[in-house]
Design a protein around this motif. Structure first.
Motif, PDB file in Angstrom:
ATOM      1  N   GLN A   1       0.855  -1.178   0.000  1.00 36.68           N
ATOM      2  CA  GLN A   1       0.000   0.000   0.000  1.00 36.68           C
ATOM      3  C   GLN A   1       0.896   1.234   0.000  1.00 36.68           C
ATOM      4  O   GLN A   1       1.737   1.412   0.873  1.00 36.68           O
ATOM      5  CB  GLN A   1      -0.923   0.023   1.216  1.00 36.68           C
ATOM      6  CG  GLN A   1      -1.916   1.168   1.173  1.00 36.68           C
ATOM      7  CD  GLN A   1      -3.030   1.035   2.200  1.00 36.68           C
ATOM      8  OE1 GLN A   1      -3.041   0.092   2.986  1.00 36.68           O
ATOM      9  NE2 GLN A   1      -3.961   1.968   2.180  1.00 36.68           N
TER      10      GLN A   1
ATOM     11  N   TYR B   1      -2.469   0.623  -4.213  1.00 34.48           N
ATOM     12  CA  TYR B   1      -1.544  -0.483  -3.979  1.00 34.48           C
ATOM     13  C   TYR B   1      -0.594  -0.660  -5.168  1.00 34.48           C
ATOM     14  O   TYR B   1      -1.009  -0.578  -6.324  1.00 34.48           O
ATOM     15  CB  TYR B   1      -2.330  -1.789  -3.760  1.00 34.48           C
ATOM     16  CG  TYR B   1      -3.268  -1.732  -2.597  1.00 34.48           C
ATOM     17  CD1 TYR B   1      -2.885  -2.177  -1.327  1.00 34.48           C
ATOM     18  CD2 TYR B   1      -4.562  -1.210  -2.750  1.00 34.48           C
ATOM     19  CE1 TYR B   1      -3.755  -2.105  -0.246  1.00 34.48           C
ATOM     20  CE2 TYR B   1      -5.433  -1.138  -1.678  1.00 34.48           C
ATOM     21  CZ  TYR B   1      -5.017  -1.587  -0.431  1.00 34.48           C
ATOM     22  OH  TYR B   1      -5.885  -1.515   0.637  1.00 34.48           O
TER      23      TYR B   1
ATOM     24  N   ALA C   1      -5.017  -7.379  -4.165  1.00 36.51           N
ATOM     25  CA  ALA C   1      -5.394  -5.990  -3.915  1.00 36.51           C
ATOM     26  C   ALA C   1      -6.887  -5.766  -4.118  1.00 36.51           C
ATOM     27  O   ALA C   1      -7.511  -4.959  -3.409  1.00 36.51           O
ATOM     28  CB  ALA C   1      -4.595  -5.061  -4.826  1.00 36.51           C
TER      29      ALA C   1
END
Length: 404
Positions: free
Chosen positions: A6, A12, A67
């Motif tokens: 992150q 991300y 993600a």
């Protein structure tokens, strides 16, 4: 298991590194590999900033899936259509049926050229300054053609003030755990490869880079996310200043790159003696390269950094030594300019190399010849000591007068 990083709220990094690849674009040595960066924004809508090369397919797709955390992918933004950044468009389209492909008309033209997938109904065309709302995050698109392909654009996230910069601001070299430029000794560890990357990949397009910098000058940028190399979250003026110097073909510091071709060591000896004289005269930042041994991309990188250059070469088959010819070809094609240059020519029966190098320099912009070319016949003799000294004095005086 794939690690995602992150880098900002809802954003991300989902890229990876290839340490096996020997040559970037099958041309440029990669002793430290190369990193491929992609970024996923997980807002009310989800958007992926570019994809990666096929060499890291598994880790990339696993990273995207991680993600997304069970969600679908709504958009993939194609800032740059080079295959090391768009290789997974077909696979992503298959996995995420609702996904739209965001790009400009030239993007879509290249998609049709590279791929045969039926995707016209997925195209989401944007123009200069257009925006795309994902929820909290709004993406704004800036066209930056020929930095370094004609379809290139950059995407700015207005929520976090992040610029997704395509191939601009990138670097050779794989990630070594750290993702951000401020986590490493950038000047020592990464700057030479960032400079070599710029000079050889983007170097030809200085005016277009200047146009892009002008477009971005009024934008509040707090992080730069390139497609290769580290992410920038601090010291952005430092990076922008480097790009300003490189794209104006202005040296970063005074110094001399001495490059030579030598068949039997005689031209090498003359260049080595000149380097010794320059050192004795207090000239800083001396770099000496054998063009037959050192890949030209490294020499080009140094030439973009330093203010002066010396080229020494023997005559070969009535022309310039082929390795030096290759370097001069790259210098011209990459638009190198604004340098002070001295020459050393060698020849045993019909010396021509100095005249040929001088002619090639005359075809480049603002390349100023220093002193008289030192012409040697087979080997440098004691009676030419004064000529060598005169050339060293001319170079040393010019370097000391240089203002960066």
């Amino acid at each position: 298991m794939q690690c995602t990083r992150q880098i900002a709220p809802d954003i991300y990094w989902v890229g990876g590194s290839d340490r096996r690849l020997a040559l970037f674009e099958n041309l440029f040595p990669l002793p430290d590999g190369v990193a491929y960066n992609s970024y996923l924004i997980a807002d009310e809508k989800t958007a992926l900033m570019d994809t990666v090369d096929t060499s890291i397919t598994r880790q990339f797709l696993e990273g995207v899936e991680a993600a997304l955390n069970g969600r679908g992918l709504d958009f993939v933004v194609v800032n740059h259509m080079e295959p090391d950044h768009c290789a997974h468009l077909e696979e992503l389209a298959r996995r995420y049926p609702q996904m739209k492909i965001v790009g400009n008309p030239k993007t879509f033209q290249m998609i049709r050229q590279f791929y045969t997938m039926e995707c016209e109904d997925r195209f989401y065309q944007v123009g200069e300054g257009d925006t795309l709302s994902l929820g909290r995050h709004t993406l704004r698109f800036t066209f930056t053609p020929m930095v370094h392909w004609p379809e290139v654009m950059m995407t700015y996230d207005t929520a976090e003030h992040i610029l997704f910069s395509a191939d601009a601001f990138g670097s050779f070299g794989a990630h070594e755990g750290h993702l951000f430029s401020d986590e490493v000794d950038f000047d020592t560890r990464r700057l030479p490869e960032a400079r070599r990357y710029y000079a050889n990949i983007v170097g030809k397009y200085g005016p277009q880079v200047q146009a892009a910098l002008k477009k971005l000058s009024g934008v509040d940028i707090r992080m730069i996310c390139p497609l290769h190399g580290p992410v920038w979250r601090r010291d952005l003026p430092y990076l922008l200043d480097k790009y300003d110097h490189w794209s104006r073909y202005q040296p970063e510091k005074p110094g001399v790159v001495l490059s030579y071709a030598s068949m039997y060591g005689n031209t090498e000896n003359a260049v080595t003696l000149l380097a010794d004289r320059l050192a004795e005269k207090g000239v800083p930042n001396l770099r000496v390269y054998d063009v037959s041994k050192t890949h030209p991309s490294y020499i080009i990188g140094e030439l973009f950094q330093l203010s002066h250059a010396v080229f020494g070469a023997p005559t070969y088959n009535g022309g310039m030594h082929l390795a030096m010819e290759n370097l001069f070809h790259d210098m011209a094609s990459l638009n190198l300019q604004n340098r002070k240059v001295a020459l050393i020519g060698n020849g045993s029966w019909a010396p021509a190399s100095a005249a040929l190098m001088k002619k090639r320099l005359e075809g480049m912009k603002n390349m100023t010849l220093i002193g008289q070319p030192l012409e040697i016949r087979s080997s440098l003799k004691q009676e030419q000591a004064d000529e060598l000294e005169a050339l060293a004095n001319a170079i040393a005086s010019s370097v000391k007068e240089t203002r960066i």
